[in-house]
Design an enzyme around this catalytic site. Structure first.
Site, PDB file in Angstrom:
ATOM      1  N   SER A 174      31.527  38.205  34.354  1.00  0.00           N
ATOM      2  CA  SER A 174      31.934  37.191  33.381  1.00  0.00           C
ATOM      3  C   SER A 174      30.786  36.198  33.132  1.00  0.00           C
ATOM      4  CB  SER A 174      33.209  36.490  33.877  1.00  0.00           C
ATOM      5  OG  SER A 174      33.800  35.722  32.864  1.00  0.00           O
ATOM      6  N   ASP A 275      39.345  43.390  26.488  1.00  0.00           N
ATOM      7  CA  ASP A 275      38.827  42.057  26.804  1.00  0.00           C
ATOM      8  C   ASP A 275      38.931  41.162  25.578  1.00  0.00           C
ATOM      9  OD1 ASP A 275      37.345  39.826  27.686  1.00  0.00           O
ATOM     10  OD2 ASP A 275      35.886  41.071  28.737  1.00  0.00           O
ATOM     11  N   HIS A 305      39.735  41.726  30.829  1.00  0.00           N
ATOM     12  CA  HIS A 305      38.612  41.015  31.430  1.00  0.00           C
ATOM     13  C   HIS A 305      38.690  40.979  32.960  1.00  0.00           C
ATOM     14  CE1 HIS A 305      35.248  38.163  30.981  1.00  0.00           C
ATOM     15  NE2 HIS A 305      35.763  37.516  32.016  1.00  0.00           N
TER      16      HIS A 305
END
Length: 338
Positions: A174, A275, A305
């Site tokens: 991330s 995502d 995600h």
């Protein structure tokens, strides 16, 4: 009389900011999820084929790392066999997470074992106390520490004796994926020899822009990423006055250095089909290709995600478990060929 501090803002159960500037990162969401954010103590003995320890890199700044070392297999007892190094930057929107959280321990112990590599995970400084570029500076400082080990200017037994410093990879989850890009870009302007940056692996990087993408508007929120998290974490972490078009969050944008001007190692960009920010991640991929960079794409179909960090989903959902194994296998393959 002691004045009671007032809550200024809250982010999806992860973080509370008060009017005196203090921050509380106590998890207030569902208690059954708490264990994923619990710290895992280091262990010098091998557990499931991996040993870990925490090391102070710089006492002045307090910069620390967690090292994961895989147990040598009988066929690898040759002292000449050196292991690649995977330098890891955790996620958390630059505002939460620690290198010793269970979600990272579970993933990166597995990766160290599967890739037969030494993983070095950085305890990054967090915003809003330390806004960007603080965690990027931490990443660069750790890379320079690895260079000092490679040059025998300093010594750390778990790395100095067993690491192949000609094969150092950057990996990040991330927002840690943003740090991969930034550290790789800075490294391209440095003399790291004899250390060599062999690759960069941003996993579901936090690449966004000021105008919401279609996927942000249409994809469902997930346990590890909501619009609230995207907006508030970045408002707390970007330099004051910046928008999401800042080069750190939008390296493919007009305000960022031209990608073709950067000296970057080969990249493996990992994205999840569901995502929320997949559209802007793909904008980055297309910009890297247009700049003629060596970039591969690994897509996890049907996944959201940071799915591979969600131990509950991995244990309960066969598809999540299968896609996590595929992601790790793809990363291992990339490491082995570089």
């Amino acid at each position: 009389m002691v004045r009671e501090k007032k809550l200024v803002d809250e982010v999806s159960g992860w973080l509370r900011l008060y009017d005196d500037g203090s921050v509380d990162r106590t998890w207030t969401g569902p208690p059954q999820v708490q264990f994923m954010a619990d710290p895992v103590p280091p262990h010098n003995e091998f557990i499931n084929g991996v040993a870990t320890k925490d090391v102070m890199v710089d006492e002045m700044s307090g910069l620390r790392v967690r090292i994961y070392v895989p147990e040598r297999k009988p066929e690898q007892d040759d002292d000449e066999t050196k292991l690649p190094v995977i330098l890891h930057f955790h996620g958390g929107g630059f505002c939460i997470s620690q290198a010793d959280w269970f979600m990272y321990y579970h993933m990166y112990a597995n990766l160290a074992r599967a890739a037969n590599a030494i993983c070095v995970s950085v305890y990054l400084r967090l915003a809003p106390e330390h806004r960007l570029p603080a965690p990027i500076n931490d990443g660069c400082s750790t890379l320079l520490w690895l260079r000092s080990l490679a040059r025998a200017e300093s010594y750390e037994s778990w790395l100095s004796d067993d690491a192949d410093f000609s094969r150092v990879f950057l990996i990040g989850d991330s927002s840690g994926g943003n740090i991969v890009h930034e550290v790789a870009a800075r490294a391209g302007r440095l003399d790291l020899s004899p250390l060599k940056l062999a690759g960069g692996i941003p996993i579901h990087p936090g690449f966004v822009r000021a105008v919401r993408s279609r996927s942000e508007l249409e994809q469902p929120e997930s346990p590890l990423l909501t619009l609230d998290m995207v907006d508030k974490f970045l408002s707390l972490s970007l330099p004051v006055g910046s928008t999401k078009d800042h080069p750190i969050t939008c390296p493919m944008g007009s305000r960022a250095p031209e990608l073709d001007s950067l000296k970057l190692p080969p990249f493996l960009l990992c994205v999840a089909e569901k995502d929320m920010i997949v559209d802007t991640e793909m904008e980055y991929f297309e910009a890297m290709k247009k700049a003629k960079k060596d970039v591969e794409l690994l897509i996890s179909p049907g996944m959201s995600h940071s799915f591979y960090l969600n131990k509950i989903a991995i244990d309960m959902d066969p598809q999540t478990s299968e896609q996590t194994e595929s992601l790790i296998s793809g990363i291992v393959e990339f490491v082995k060929k570089h």
